[in-house]
Design a protein around this motif. Sequence first.
Motif, PDB file in Angstrom:
ATOM      1  N   VAL A 280     -97.571  48.969 -18.789  1.00  0.00           N
ATOM      2  CA  VAL A 280     -97.858  50.398 -18.848  1.00  0.00           C
ATOM      3  C   VAL A 280     -97.594  50.962 -17.458  1.00  0.00           C
ATOM      4  O   VAL A 280     -98.233  50.554 -16.481  1.00  0.00           O
ATOM      5  N   VAL A 281     -96.615  51.857 -17.376  1.00  0.00           N
ATOM      6  CA  VAL A 281     -96.354  52.567 -16.122  1.00  0.00           C
ATOM      7  C   VAL A 281     -97.222  53.817 -16.176  1.00  0.00           C
ATOM      8  O   VAL A 281     -97.082  54.642 -17.073  1.00  0.00           O
ATOM      9  N   MET A 282     -98.149  53.904 -15.228  1.00  0.00           N
ATOM     10  CA  MET A 282     -99.191  54.918 -15.300  1.00  0.00           C
ATOM     11  C   MET A 282     -99.188  55.825 -14.075  1.00  0.00           C
ATOM     12  O   MET A 282     -98.585  55.515 -13.058  1.00  0.00           O
ATOM     13  N   GLY A 283     -99.912  56.933 -14.206  1.00  0.00           N
ATOM     14  CA  GLY A 283    -100.063  57.878 -13.117  1.00  0.00           C
ATOM     15  C   GLY A 283    -100.238  59.275 -13.678  1.00  0.00           C
ATOM     16  O   GLY A 283    -100.171  59.487 -14.892  1.00  0.00           O
ATOM     17  N   VAL A 284    -100.450  60.203 -12.784  1.00  0.00           N
ATOM     18  CA  VAL A 284    -100.630  61.588 -13.209  1.00  0.00           C
ATOM     19  C   VAL A 284     -99.303  62.165 -13.695  1.00  0.00           C
ATOM     20  O   VAL A 284     -98.240  61.614 -13.420  1.00  0.00           O
ATOM     21  N   SER A 285     -99.383  63.260 -14.403  1.00  0.00           N
ATOM     22  CA  SER A 285     -98.184  63.942 -14.872  1.00  0.00           C
ATOM     23  C   SER A 285     -97.317  64.320 -13.671  1.00  0.00           C
ATOM     24  O   SER A 285     -97.828  64.773 -12.649  1.00  0.00           O
ATOM     25  N   GLY A 286     -96.026  64.084 -13.781  1.00  0.00           N
ATOM     26  CA  GLY A 286     -95.101  64.432 -12.708  1.00  0.00           C
ATOM     27  C   GLY A 286     -94.900  63.342 -11.680  1.00  0.00           C
ATOM     28  O   GLY A 286     -94.116  63.505 -10.744  1.00  0.00           O
TER      29      GLY A 286
ATOM     30  N   GLY B 123     -99.446  58.706  -5.157  1.00  0.00           N
ATOM     31  CA  GLY B 123     -99.098  59.222  -3.836  1.00  0.00           C
ATOM     32  C   GLY B 123     -99.471  60.675  -3.665  1.00  0.00           C
ATOM     33  O   GLY B 123    -100.368  61.192  -4.340  1.00  0.00           O
ATOM     34  N   SER B 124     -98.748  61.330  -2.813  1.00  0.00           N
ATOM     35  CA  SER B 124     -99.031  62.697  -2.382  1.00  0.00           C
ATOM     36  C   SER B 124     -98.990  63.714  -3.522  1.00  0.00           C
ATOM     37  O   SER B 124     -98.016  63.794  -4.275  1.00  0.00           O
ATOM     38  N   ALA B 125    -100.062  64.510  -3.604  1.00  0.00           N
ATOM     39  CA  ALA B 125    -100.104  65.584  -4.606  1.00  0.00           C
ATOM     40  C   ALA B 125     -98.984  66.585  -4.379  1.00  0.00           C
ATOM     41  O   ALA B 125     -98.445  67.155  -5.334  1.00  0.00           O
ATOM     42  N   GLU B 126     -98.603  66.798  -3.130  1.00  0.00           N
ATOM     43  CA  GLU B 126     -97.535  67.772  -2.835  1.00  0.00           C
ATOM     44  C   GLU B 126     -96.194  67.305  -3.389  1.00  0.00           C
ATOM     45  O   GLU B 126     -95.429  68.099  -3.940  1.00  0.00           O
TER      46      GLU B 126
ATOM     47  N   ILE C  12     -95.755  65.314  -5.925  1.00  0.00           N
ATOM     48  CA  ILE C  12     -95.859  65.403  -7.385  1.00  0.00           C
ATOM     49  C   ILE C  12     -95.778  66.858  -7.845  1.00  0.00           C
ATOM     50  O   ILE C  12     -95.065  67.186  -8.800  1.00  0.00           O
ATOM     51  N   ARG C  13     -96.458  67.750  -7.157  1.00  0.00           N
ATOM     52  CA  ARG C  13     -96.441  69.182  -7.512  1.00  0.00           C
ATOM     53  C   ARG C  13     -95.007  69.727  -7.447  1.00  0.00           C
ATOM     54  O   ARG C  13     -94.568  70.469  -8.311  1.00  0.00           O
ATOM     55  N   ARG C  14     -94.270  69.324  -6.416  1.00  0.00           N
ATOM     56  CA  ARG C  14     -92.876  69.755  -6.261  1.00  0.00           C
ATOM     57  C   ARG C  14     -92.025  69.259  -7.438  1.00  0.00           C
ATOM     58  O   ARG C  14     -91.227  69.998  -7.999  1.00  0.00           O
ATOM     59  N   ARG C  15     -92.228  68.002  -7.822  1.00  0.00           N
ATOM     60  CA  ARG C  15     -91.467  67.441  -8.952  1.00  0.00           C
ATOM     61  C   ARG C  15     -91.806  68.164 -10.259  1.00  0.00           C
ATOM     62  O   ARG C  15     -90.935  68.445 -11.069  1.00  0.00           O
ATOM     63  N   MET C  16     -93.100  68.426 -10.458  1.00  0.00           N
ATOM     64  CA  MET C  16     -93.518  69.109 -11.690  1.00  0.00           C
ATOM     65  C   MET C  16     -92.905  70.506 -11.767  1.00  0.00           C
ATOM     66  O   MET C  16     -92.500  70.951 -12.829  1.00  0.00           O
ATOM     67  N   GLY C  17     -92.843  71.197 -10.624  1.00  0.00           N
ATOM     68  CA  GLY C  17     -92.279  72.540 -10.594  1.00  0.00           C
ATOM     69  C   GLY C  17     -90.799  72.562 -10.902  1.00  0.00           C
ATOM     70  O   GLY C  17     -90.269  73.562 -11.402  1.00  0.00           O
ATOM     71  N   ALA C  18     -90.116  71.439 -10.636  1.00  0.00           N
ATOM     72  CA  ALA C  18     -88.665  71.377 -10.834  1.00  0.00           C
ATOM     73  C   ALA C  18     -88.256  70.953 -12.244  1.00  0.00           C
ATOM     74  O   ALA C  18     -87.124  71.167 -12.655  1.00  0.00           O
ATOM     75  N   ARG C  19     -89.169  70.377 -12.994  1.00  0.00           N
ATOM     76  CA  ARG C  19     -88.747  69.883 -14.308  1.00  0.00           C
ATOM     77  C   ARG C  19     -88.842  70.975 -15.370  1.00  0.00           C
ATOM     78  O   ARG C  19     -89.623  71.907 -15.251  1.00  0.00           O
ATOM     79  N   GLU C  20     -88.037  70.795 -16.391  1.00  0.00           N
ATOM     80  CA  GLU C  20     -87.966  71.797 -17.455  1.00  0.00           C
ATOM     81  C   GLU C  20     -88.350  71.181 -18.791  1.00  0.00           C
ATOM     82  O   GLU C  20     -88.168  69.996 -19.019  1.00  0.00           O
ATOM     83  N   GLY C  21     -88.909  72.025 -19.662  1.00  0.00           N
ATOM     84  CA  GLY C  21     -89.144  71.612 -21.035  1.00  0.00           C
ATOM     85  C   GLY C  21     -90.312  70.667 -21.233  1.00  0.00           C
ATOM     86  O   GLY C  21     -90.387  69.979 -22.242  1.00  0.00           O
TER      87      GLY C  21
ATOM     88  N   VAL D 120     -99.097  48.905  -7.373  1.00  0.00           N
ATOM     89  CA  VAL D 120     -99.116  50.323  -7.013  1.00  0.00           C
ATOM     90  C   VAL D 120     -97.826  50.634  -6.265  1.00  0.00           C
ATOM     91  O   VAL D 120     -97.463  49.940  -5.308  1.00  0.00           O
ATOM     92  N   LEU D 121     -97.132  51.673  -6.720  1.00  0.00           N
ATOM     93  CA  LEU D 121     -95.882  52.112  -6.100  1.00  0.00           C
ATOM     94  C   LEU D 121     -96.081  53.486  -5.466  1.00  0.00           C
ATOM     95  O   LEU D 121     -96.853  54.296  -5.970  1.00  0.00           O
ATOM     96  N   ASP D 122     -95.350  53.763  -4.396  1.00  0.00           N
ATOM     97  CA  ASP D 122     -95.447  55.025  -3.671  1.00  0.00           C
ATOM     98  C   ASP D 122     -94.500  56.062  -4.263  1.00  0.00           C
ATOM     99  O   ASP D 122     -93.277  55.912  -4.206  1.00  0.00           O
ATOM    100  N   VAL D 123     -95.078  57.130  -4.797  1.00  0.00           N
ATOM    101  CA  VAL D 123     -94.332  58.193  -5.468  1.00  0.00           C
ATOM    102  C   VAL D 123     -93.260  58.828  -4.571  1.00  0.00           C
ATOM    103  O   VAL D 123     -92.290  59.392  -5.070  1.00  0.00           O
ATOM    104  N   ALA D 124     -93.406  58.714  -3.251  1.00  0.00           N
ATOM    105  CA  ALA D 124     -92.446  59.334  -2.330  1.00  0.00           C
ATOM    106  C   ALA D 124     -91.098  58.613  -2.325  1.00  0.00           C
ATOM    107  O   ALA D 124     -90.100  59.171  -1.878  1.00  0.00           O
ATOM    108  N   GLN D 125     -91.060  57.387  -2.828  1.00  0.00           N
ATOM    109  CA  GLN D 125     -89.802  56.643  -2.860  1.00  0.00           C
ATOM    110  C   GLN D 125     -88.924  57.112  -4.017  1.00  0.00           C
ATOM    111  O   GLN D 125     -89.420  57.653  -5.005  1.00  0.00           O
ATOM    112  N   ALA D 126     -87.636  56.866  -3.895  1.00  0.00           N
ATOM    113  CA  ALA D 126     -86.678  57.261  -4.937  1.00  0.00           C
ATOM    114  C   ALA D 126     -86.964  56.494  -6.225  1.00  0.00           C
ATOM    115  O   ALA D 126     -87.350  55.321  -6.179  1.00  0.00           O
ATOM    116  N   PRO D 127     -86.773  57.142  -7.381  1.00  0.00           N
ATOM    117  CA  PRO D 127     -87.030  56.473  -8.663  1.00  0.00           C
ATOM    118  C   PRO D 127     -86.308  55.139  -8.821  1.00  0.00           C
ATOM    119  O   PRO D 127     -86.887  54.189  -9.348  1.00  0.00           O
TER     120      PRO D 127
END
Length: 168
Positions: free
Chosen positions: A7-13, A107-110, A112-121, A147-154
């Motif tokens: 299960v790959v888990m974490g907050v939305s975005g 990782g950083s809420a900022e 994640i917030r930036r990624r969420m703002g950029a996605r569509e649909g 645990v993986l760091d969200v700041a790294q490239a997918p």
Amino acid sequence: MNTQHVVVMGVSGSGKTTVASGIAVATDFTFAEADEYHPESNVTKMAAGEPLTDSDRWPWLAELATWMSTRAAEGVSTVMACSALRRSYRDVLRAGPPSVDFILVDGSAEVIRRRMGAREGHYMPVTLLDSQIATLEPLEADESGLVLDVAQAPDELTRQAVAWLRSH
């Protein structure tokens, strides 16, 4: 036949779907997006900016555990993108197949917030991010996880996850 269930888990975005689908490609595990298993009532609540309650989540989590358990019985390994924010939610998921590994993209809420703002649909509004972060309970010592760091490239997150799963 031994199967592996992740299960790959974490907050939305956080990128959990991107990482989980990358793991599926690299390992040939069967992929599931947990969000697709939400009943319409849950989707409607989230789209309206209302956080789900535990009573909204229990049947959904039980269905996800059953999905993994069924695949295990078929000899099929799985990887799922699922928020799994609380230990109690992960306990329900663990009740399905023989074992479950968790990969937390955190990782950083900022970031994640930036990624969420950029996605569509996507039905999950950025406004629910803070409630998700507040809900997130880190993996505990007795939970099999990475645990993986969200700041790294997918692609890098996927590479690290696959390497860990193969060595695990």
